[in-house]
Design an enzyme around this catalytic site. Sequence first.
Site: not given
Lengths: 179, 419
Positions: A143-145, B296, B300
Site C-alpha cells: 500500500c504505502h511501501g 489521499y 501519502r
Amino acid sequence: MAEIHAAEPTRRDFLYVATGAFAAVGAAAAVWPLIDQMNPDASVLALASIEVDISKIPVGQEITIKWRGKPVFIRHRSEEEIKAAESVDIAELRDPQTDDVRLVKGANGQLEKQWLVLIGICTHLGCVPLAYKGEFNGYFCPCHGSVYDTSGRIRKGPAPLNLEVPPYKFVSDSKIQIG
Amino acid sequence: MSGHSTYNPSNGFTRWLDARLPILRLSHDTAVSYPVPKNLNYWWTFGGVLTFCLGVQIITGIVLAMHYIPQTELAFRSVESIMRDVNYGWLLRYVHANGASMFFIAVYVHMFRGLYYGSYKAPREVLWILGCLIYLLMMATAFFGYVLPWGQMSFWGATVITNLFGAIPLVGESLRTWLWGGFAVGDPTLNRFFSLHYLFPFLIAGVVILHIWALHVTGQNNPAGVEVKNKDQDTVPFTPYATVKDAFGLSLFAILFAYFVFFNPNGLGDVENYVVANALKTPPHIVPEWYLLPFYAILRAVPDKLAGVVLMFGAIAVLFVLPWLDTSKVRSARFRPLYKQFFWIHVVVCLALGWCGAQSPDTVIAQVGEIGFTVTHLARILASYYFLHFIVLFPLLGLIEKTKPLPESISASVLGAKS
C-alpha cells in the site's frame, strides 16, 4: 438577575445548580449505552483461541491463518533469516527490539528461533504485507511501501512500529496455540 | 434581502391555510418571488444541480436498500443479485453509484465557483461554512456507501480509512476498535456503516435547508461581486428567470450523467471492487474513488503517520476558515488580476494532486542523474503549495494586490458589458 445574586449565592441558586448537574449526569449515563454498543460484543470477544499444526510448514516458507478476523503469519525461518535478524544493530531500528524478545520458548524450554509468528497487518494503515519481498527479504507492504525484516521489524517506509506478535505458545513440538 | 412577503393568497382555501400554516407563503417567497442578481452566469446553476443529485441519491438509495443485505457473507452477492435479478436493479445501482461521482463533480464546480467569485466573504461566512459541512458529510456518506458492496476496494478502503483514526495519540487504538466493533473490519463494521449511510443523506438534507436559509438572508453573490443596491434595477424574480436557467443547466448536466450511467457505467469505478472482499489479501494497489484522490495524495506525501493524517484533515479544515484568511475586500476574481492567476494555479494543483493520488507512490516521473523524482516527491511539492495558497497567499494577496475598479452596481456592470 445574575449580577444581583452573584454577591451571595442563595439556597435557590444551589438548588438550580444541583438540579442541573444531576440532569447532566443522568443524560451522560443515558448516552453511554448508545456509545458502548458499538464496542466489540460478547461473541466477538469470546472468539476462542485457535490451535495450528505447524509440522507441515517447510523451512523457508510461511502460512497465513485467520485469528480474530486478522491474518496471522507463521513463518518457518531458515538459518540465514535468523542470522540476518540477529545481526541487526538495535540502535538503528525505529522500534528497537531484539529478535529474541519477538519469539517464544518451545515445549522444551528453548527459544524456538526458527518460528516467527506475527499479526500480518502493517502498522501504518492496516494492509497485509507480502512475505519474502522487500529489501530485507522479510515483508513489504504494497500500500504505502513499508519494509520489514525477517523478524517483522520496521526498517523503511511510513509505518511507525514493528509487526505485532500475537499472544501464543507451543502446546507441543508441532502445535501452537494462538490467543 | 428577501424583504417583506409579496405572497397573495388567491382563494378561500389558501387564505385559510395561510392563517394557520403559511407554507405556501414560504414556498412562494423562497422559490418564486425571491430576488436574484440579474447577472448570474451558468456557474450559479450548480446549486440546483446539487439539489437534484441529493434527491436522486436518496430515492435510488432507499430503493436499493430494499434489496441489499448488510452482512459480510451476503453483501457482495446481494449487490450482484441487484445487478442481475432485480427488475431495473442494474439501472438503479448504476444511477446510484455514478450519482455519487456526479454529486462530487457538481460540488467541486460549486466550490471552485465560490472561490473564484469570493462567495465566502462577509457577510456570507456562515453560508460558506455550512457548505463546507455539507461537503464533509458528503465525503463521509460516500465512504460508507463505497464499503457496502463488500468488494476488495470496499474492504481495504475501509481498513485504511478507519486505521487513520488509530494514529490519534492515546485514544486511537480504542477509537478504532470502537469504530470496527471488533478487531478488524468485519460484520459489525459493515452493519453500522450501512446504518450510517442511510442516516447521513438526511443530515445533509438538514444542513442544505440551513444553507439555503443562510443564502436567502444574505442574498446571492454574483459575478461582479458587488451587493444588490437597488432591488428593481439589480435583480429579477427567481421564477421564471433563475428557475428556467437552472432547468437548462440541469438538462445539460443530466446528459453527462446519462452518458456515464448508460455508456460508461464502470468508467469511474475500480475493477478490483468486483472481486469479493478478502481479509487475507491486500490488492496490489489501493486507491480511493476519484473524488478523494487529492486528499489521499496529501496523506501519502507525508512520511510520518500522524502528521499525514493531520495534514489530510487539515486540507479540508482550512476551507472552514477561508473567510478570515482572505484579506481582500474585493470579492470577484474579475477585478483581482493577481488572485485570478493564483486561482487557476490552485485548480491545476488540485487536479495534479488527484493524479498523484491515483499513481503508485514509487513511480519515477523523471530521472535526474542518479536521483529519481517520484510521485511522492511531486505530491510533496503540490501539497505544500495547496497549503501555501490558502495560508500565505490568501492573506498576502489582499495586501499587495492592486485591484481593478469595481462597477457601480450590478445593473451598471451588465449595461457596461453590453455597450
